[in-house]
Design a protein around this motif. Structure first.
Motif, mmCIF file in Angstrom:
data_model
loop_
_atom_site.group_PDB
_atom_site.id
_atom_site.type_symbol
_atom_site.label_atom_id
_atom_site.label_comp_id
_atom_site.label_asym_id
_atom_site.label_seq_id
_atom_site.Cartn_x
_atom_site.Cartn_y
_atom_site.Cartn_z
ATOM 1 N N LEU A 15 0.885 -1.177 -0.060
ATOM 2 C CA LEU A 15 -0.010 0.040 -0.002
ATOM 3 C C LEU A 15 0.839 1.325 -0.007
ATOM 4 N N SER A 16 2.184 1.108 0.305
ATOM 5 C CA SER A 16 3.054 2.438 0.285
ATOM 6 C C SER A 16 3.841 2.473 -1.015
ATOM 7 N N TYR A 17 3.910 1.170 -1.643
ATOM 8 C CA TYR A 17 4.556 1.020 -3.081
ATOM 9 C C TYR A 17 5.688 1.944 -3.233
ATOM 10 N N GLY A 18 6.614 2.141 -2.381
ATOM 11 C CA GLY A 18 7.767 2.950 -2.418
ATOM 12 C C GLY A 18 7.630 4.499 -2.429
ATOM 13 N N MET A 19 6.209 4.847 -2.238
ATOM 14 C CA MET A 19 5.959 6.315 -2.297
ATOM 15 C C MET A 19 6.618 7.225 -1.121
ATOM 16 N N GLU A 20 6.751 6.798 -0.091
ATOM 17 C CA GLU A 20 7.230 7.391 0.859
ATOM 18 C C GLU A 20 8.885 7.854 0.562
ATOM 19 N N THR A 21 9.755 6.818 0.187
ATOM 20 C CA THR A 21 10.859 7.228 -0.120
ATOM 21 C C THR A 21 11.041 8.049 -1.419
ATOM 22 N N ALA A 22 10.173 7.612 -2.296
ATOM 23 C CA ALA A 22 10.204 8.569 -3.470
ATOM 24 C C ALA A 22 9.636 10.195 -3.278
ATOM 25 N N PHE A 23 8.856 10.270 -2.242
ATOM 26 C CA PHE A 23 8.427 11.501 -1.743
ATOM 27 C C PHE A 23 9.734 12.366 -1.134
ATOM 28 N N PHE B 140 9.986 -3.429 -3.897
ATOM 29 C CA PHE B 140 10.614 -4.847 -4.275
ATOM 30 C C PHE B 140 11.659 -5.245 -2.823
ATOM 31 N N ALA B 141 12.329 -4.080 -2.464
ATOM 32 C CA ALA B 141 13.261 -4.351 -1.433
ATOM 33 C C ALA B 141 12.253 -4.955 -0.119
ATOM 34 N N GLY B 142 11.090 -3.914 -0.016
ATOM 35 C CA GLY B 142 10.456 -4.048 1.364
ATOM 36 C C GLY B 142 9.644 -5.313 1.352
ATOM 37 N N LEU B 143 9.208 -6.102 0.041
ATOM 38 C CA LEU B 143 8.675 -7.330 0.197
ATOM 39 C C LEU B 143 9.491 -8.262 0.522
ATOM 40 N N ALA B 144 10.644 -8.407 0.047
ATOM 41 C CA ALA B 144 11.747 -9.278 0.319
ATOM 42 C C ALA B 144 12.507 -9.033 1.886
ATOM 43 N N PHE B 145 12.284 -7.981 2.574
ATOM 44 C CA PHE B 145 12.550 -7.884 3.801
ATOM 45 C C PHE B 145 11.415 -8.516 4.645
ATOM 46 N N GLY B 146 9.926 -8.143 4.396
ATOM 47 C CA GLY B 146 9.118 -8.857 4.870
ATOM 48 C C GLY B 146 9.096 -10.530 4.681
ATOM 49 N N ILE B 147 9.670 -10.884 3.545
ATOM 50 C CA ILE B 147 9.716 -12.335 3.658
ATOM 51 C C ILE B 147 10.668 -13.009 4.618
ATOM 52 N N ASN B 148 11.653 -12.162 4.481
ATOM 53 C CA ASN B 148 12.973 -12.639 5.631
ATOM 54 C C ASN B 148 12.503 -12.587 6.952
ATOM 55 N N GLU B 149 11.689 -11.365 7.335
ATOM 56 C CA GLU B 149 11.460 -11.193 8.555
ATOM 57 C C GLU B 149 9.952 -11.840 9.261
#
Length: 490
Positions: A58-66, A235-244
């Protein structure tokens, strides 16, 4: 100098806003494990794990892009407006679809539709405050940011205490009284999610004025650029979620359904003891990353990074050993119910895994300094693949249950740590004192595992205490000069 002081002050305040809520969450572990059965606690854990992935989507990287485009574009209002409109309508779309299919989601997640309803609204409210929180940060208002973040956690904490511990007593004391109209028996899972919903709603209400400003403008070209910039973050956030967090979901899917949720509950509760290392890692990351970037232009920067990493490993090794040795004492404060202790065997493994992640965070500075953050996404993806494959092998093939998940976590974070180190040697050489680092790491892990897994030694604490004393002396002997300098400064 004033800018550095300002940076340090803001880092400290943001650090408090990040670490303090985690500390407060520790207080809830004892409450939840005291009042909620293992299976119900496991169900909460599984739902929260799914919610982590939806948060990222739901954030789809928009925070960092902002943050990136706010500092890059001349028209700041256009960046705020475009990001706000994007998040608003994507959240509304999610809300409509999720509410429409909540029954289907409940069946797929094997849980009550009401809990799914709570989760949907929590996710929506949390998504809608992403840009308002980001705006506070770019406006350099760390105190307001911290107060809002901490207030959210305090509300969640107090509501949990009231609904789980106080309300039942008030209702039982007077069955025909006022409080009994609010009390629902055997609704502990619902009360936990209701508490989170109220906390999220409170935060959203405070930010509602942000959405009622006139002349919202949506720049399609800018939005496309922001999406393009943000997708690697997604992509990185989903990967981190998988690991965690994926291990809890996989345990629920791959274990015998009659024991799955109870096993996840025990695993999750004992997992929390390992979060002492998470707090150390988080505090270190928040404090040190701005320092790394501020030193990037110095000729001796690589040596500085190497020294800081060495002392992070030394202190982390000591924390690891102390927490593992006294894990059986800590459990009486954090996880008091014996039914959860069956999973205590995973505590050293989780602490080691989180320590490896902390070392990886320290080693990952090189790709951030050369503006190749996509490398971090690739490394996280490799970790995610290892998490998936090792969980399958150890849970399904070897029937190792949550011990397999803990080992898989070590393998994932250990691999990420090693990959980052070897790639960094080529791209941005840093003179790490590898012999010393590996000696501290190996000694700490070995002593911790012996003190915990050899039952006779674990029961008396004598070996563990002697190990801590001996390891501390070894550190002092090897780092005496630096330690004495620090003590003299004090």
């Amino acid at each position: 100098m004033s800018s550095k002081r300002s940076l340090l002050k803001q880092t400290l305040i943001y650090g408090i806003a990040t670490v303090l809520p985690r500390v407060m969450s520790f207080l809830l572990v004892g409450l939840h494990t005291d009042l909620i059965p293992k299976a119900a606690y496991g169900e909460i854990t599984i739902l929260l794990a799914y919610m982590i992935f939806f948060n990222v989507i739901l954030s789809y990287g928009m925070e960092t892009a902002f943050f990136r485009f706010y500092h890059k574009e001349e028209n700041k209002k256009e960046v705020i407006s475009t990001a706000t409109v994007s998040i608003f309508w994507s959240t509304i779309l999610f809300l409509c679809i999720a509410l429409l299919f909540q029954k289907t989601l409940a069946v797929l997640l094997e849980t009550d539709k009401e809990y799914v309803n709570y989760a949907i609204w929590i996710l929506a409210f949390d998504a809608l405050v992403i840009i308002p929180f980001s705006k506070i940060r770019v406006d350099q208002r760390p105190i307001r940011y911290s107060v809002l973040k901490i207030s959210n956690v305090i509300i969640y904490l107090l509501l949990n205490v009231f609904l789980l511990a106080i309300l039942p007593k008030l209702a039982q004391a007077n069955p025909q009284g006022f409080w009994n109209t609010f009390y629902v028996e055997d609704y502990k899972i619902g009360y936990v999610f209701l508490s989170q919903l109220m906390a999220s709603l409170f935060t959203f209400v405070l930010f509602m004025p942000h959405y009622f400003q006139p002349n919202w403008f949506f720049n399609t070209d800018l939005w496309k650029k922001m999406l393009h910039y943000g997708w690697p973050i997604l992509f990185a956030g989903l990967a981190f979620g998988i690991n965690e967090h994926l291990d809890k979901i996989l345990l629920a899917k791959w274990l015998d359904p009659t024991i799955a949720k109870a096993a996840v509950g025990a695993y999750s509760a004992c997992y929390k003891i390992g979060l002492f290392m998470v707090l150390f890692r988080t505090a270190y990351t928040l404090g040190i990353e701005p320092f790394f970037f501020s030193q990037a232009g110095n000729a001796n920067a690589p040596q500085t990074y190497a020294t800081i990493t060495k002392y992070f490993v030394i202190l982390g090794s000591l924390i690891l050993l102390v927490v593992v040795v006294f894990a059986d004492v800590i459990k009486f404060f954090l996880v008091r119910q014996e039914e959860y202790w069956e999973a205590m065997t995973i505590v050293p493994l989780i602490i080691i895994a989180n320590f490896f992640l902390g070392i990886y965070t320290s080693l990952s500075v090189w790709y951030k300094l050369i503006d190749k953050t996509i490398i971090g996404a690739y490394i996280s993806a490799i970790g995610a693949l290892i998490t998936l494959s090792m969980n399958y092998i150890l849970i399904v093939k070897f029937n190792m249950s949550y011990v397999g998940s803990a080992i898989a976590t070590i393998c994932a974070y250990g691999s990420m740590m090693v990959i980052s180190y070897y790639l960094g040697k080529e791209k941005y050489p840093i003179p790490f004192e590898m012999k010393k680092i590996l000696t501290y790491l190996f000694a700490s892990i070995t002593l911790a595992c012996i003190s915990f897994y050899v039952q006779e030694l674990r029961e008396t604490f004598v070996f563990g205490i002697l190990a801590i004393i001996g390891f501390s002396y070894y550190i002092y002997k090897n780092e005496k000069e630096v330690i004495l300098k620090i003590l003299k400064r004090k």
